[in-house]
Design a protein around this motif. Structure first.
Motif, short mmCIF file in Angstrom:
data_model
loop_
_atom_site.label_atom_id
_atom_site.label_comp_id
_atom_site.label_asym_id
_atom_site.label_seq_id
_atom_site.Cartn_x
_atom_site.Cartn_y
_atom_site.Cartn_z
N ASP A 276 0.89 -1.18 0.07
CA ASP A 276 0.06 -0.31 0.03
C ASP A 276 0.77 1.19 -0.15
O ASP A 276 0.48 2.44 -0.44
N THR A 277 1.85 1.21 0.36
CA THR A 277 2.96 2.22 0.61
C THR A 277 4.39 1.96 0.51
O THR A 277 4.65 0.83 0.27
N ASP A 278 5.34 2.95 -0.12
CA ASP A 278 6.71 2.49 -0.55
C ASP A 278 7.34 1.91 0.89
O ASP A 278 8.05 0.92 0.63
N GLN A 279 6.96 2.59 1.87
CA GLN A 279 7.78 2.07 3.10
C GLN A 279 7.47 0.72 3.50
O GLN A 279 8.27 -0.14 4.00
N GLN A 280 6.23 0.37 3.19
CA GLN A 280 5.48 -1.18 3.37
C GLN A 280 6.41 -1.90 2.72
O GLN A 280 6.97 -3.02 2.87
N HIS A 282 9.19 -1.76 1.08
CA HIS A 282 10.56 -2.05 1.46
C HIS A 282 10.85 -2.84 2.62
O HIS A 282 12.00 -3.72 2.42
N GLY A 329 7.62 -0.87 -4.31
CA GLY A 329 6.98 0.25 -3.96
C GLY A 329 5.51 0.41 -3.93
O GLY A 329 4.77 -0.81 -3.97
N ALA A 330 4.79 1.39 -3.75
CA ALA A 330 3.29 1.37 -3.84
C ALA A 330 2.94 1.12 -5.24
O ALA A 330 3.64 1.07 -6.30
N SER A 332 1.21 2.73 -7.76
CA SER A 332 1.57 3.61 -8.92
C SER A 332 3.27 3.62 -9.15
O SER A 332 3.31 3.72 -10.46
N SER A 365 0.52 -8.20 -2.85
CA SER A 365 1.53 -7.61 -4.11
C SER A 365 0.79 -7.66 -5.50
O SER A 365 0.56 -6.69 -6.18
N GLU A 372 -3.83 -1.72 -10.25
CA GLU A 372 -3.10 -0.62 -10.71
C GLU A 372 -3.10 -0.75 -12.38
O GLU A 372 -3.40 0.14 -13.02
#
Length: 376
Positions: A276-280, A282, A329-330, A332, A365, A372
């Motif tokens: 859902d987010t770039d941080q997640q 990674h 990443g997310a 997008s 994932s 997307e």
């Protein structure tokens, strides 16, 4: 052109994770395939690797299980290592699958036993020569696609464990035919025009194969040229050898002559982790560097770890070409990088592979990417 106009496929190694088992990895592969079908993926391909912590070791067997558990998605091998078996065995195994599941089976092949001499030569190569070769190239970016400095595979091929694996997979004294001849024989068996010693030999089961042979390759070498000259589709392995993918695709297109296909057809692979987010994302991909390092500098792929905290800066540099070309990443952000890869390579289809420690995260994932991309 929308993203959905470029089919998106899945490549699965059935990875064993740290603390997990091969049996669970196989069950997870079937589960992911069911989900991939419901999410709109076009193909589901399984790999072939031996003596490492992945469970996809017998593609035809695993493909049969996945076909039985799904209804529509095409299922295939990415790829059968031809030199470890006989051509007729491959043709009849996949002919059996195609007879039971017509229009749904993809036969993908790659080189394997033909690398024995390369491995033996690598064992005698000097480290100085390897270091010099690696130092001569610099990474570059082509229209948003990272093309890293090439990794010298002789470092892997020279390891005693690799040579021992080849000895275990290829009977003593056995000599595999040329890859080109094996691909020709497969096509001839499927078409019912195979001959040996000047005698026509037909396998009614092999003739049930109802699609082209897919050739997989990592460089501008024999695999790319064989696929082109025979007019077959070609799959370029950006997720394995990102430094040589553009050259491989160019060699395939240059060699292409109408045959099974009238026009070139290119599929390009990428390693992705989407969250859902770039941080997640990674965090989920944190074990990737350690895993790739085990493949290149250890005894082969280890059970997929949760992190790579034990690697030194020097060790991280040894796998930088792979970590820099993993799309993490997310949704997008990953989709944008996939679009760039498709644009630069002229890919007709993309195939994504994703490895995380948690199966639920891997499912998520693929689901996020499907949404997307516009196929779900």
């Amino acid at each position: 052109m929308t993203d959905a106009s470029i089919p998106l496929n899945v490549l699965d190694l059935a990875p064993v994770v740290a603390g997990g088992t091969a049996a669970q990895a196989l069950r997870d592969a079937v589960d992911l395939a069911r989900h991939a079908e419901s999410w709109g993926y076009h193909r589901y391909w399984v790999a072939e690797h031996h003596f490492v912590a992945v469970a996809s070791v017998a593609p035809a067997v695993l493909i049969g299980q996945i076909l039985a558990a799904t209804d529509r998605i095409r299922v295939g091998a990415a790829a059968v290592q031809l030199g470890y078996t006989t051509t007729i065995s491959v043709a009849e195994a996949f002919g059996t699958l195609a007879a039971l599941h017509p229009g749904r089976v993809d036969l993908g092949v790659g080189r394997s036993a033909q690398r024995r001499q390369q491995a033996l030569a690598a064992a005698g190569a000097s480290k100085a020569a390897q270091d010099t070769t690696a130092a001569q190239a610099l990474p570059r970016v082509v229209d948003g696609v990272v093309v890293p400095a090439p990794f010298d595979p002789s470092r892997v091929l020279a390891r005693p464990r690799v040579l021992a694996s080849l000895d275990a997979l290829i009977p003593e004294g056995a000599a595999a035919p040329s890859f080109s001849q094996q691909v020709t024989d497969l096509a001839d068996l499927a078409a019912g025009v195979f001959t040996a010693r000047g005698t026509a030999l037909r396998s009614t089961v092999a003739e049930c194969i109802d699609g082209p042979v897919w050739v997989f390759g990592s460089s501008a070498g024999e695999s790319a040229t064989v696929a082109g000259r025979r007019g077959l589709p070609f799959v370029a392995n950006y997720h394995v050898s990102p430094a040589t993918t553009l050259d491989a695709v160019a060699a395939y297109r240059a060699a292409f002559r109408p045959g099974t296909l009238q026009r070139p057809r290119v599929v390009v692979s990428a390693d992705v982790v989407v969250a859902d987010t770039d941080q997640q994302a990674h965090r989920l991909a944190a074990g990737y560097a350690r895993w790739v390092h085990s493949i290149r500098f250890g005894d082969g792929a280890i059970p997929f770890p949760t992190d790579s905290d034990d690697l030194t800066d020097e060790q991280l540099a040894g796998v930088a070409d792979r970590t820099e070309t993993q799309f993490v990443g997310a949704p997008s952000a990953v989709a944008a990088r996939l679009r760039a890869l498709a644009r630069v390579t002229g890919a007709d289809e993309l195939v994504v592979t994703s490895v995380t420690h948690d199966h639920g995260a891997r499912l998520r994932s693929h689901e996020l990417l499907a949404k997307e991309w516009g196929i779900l």
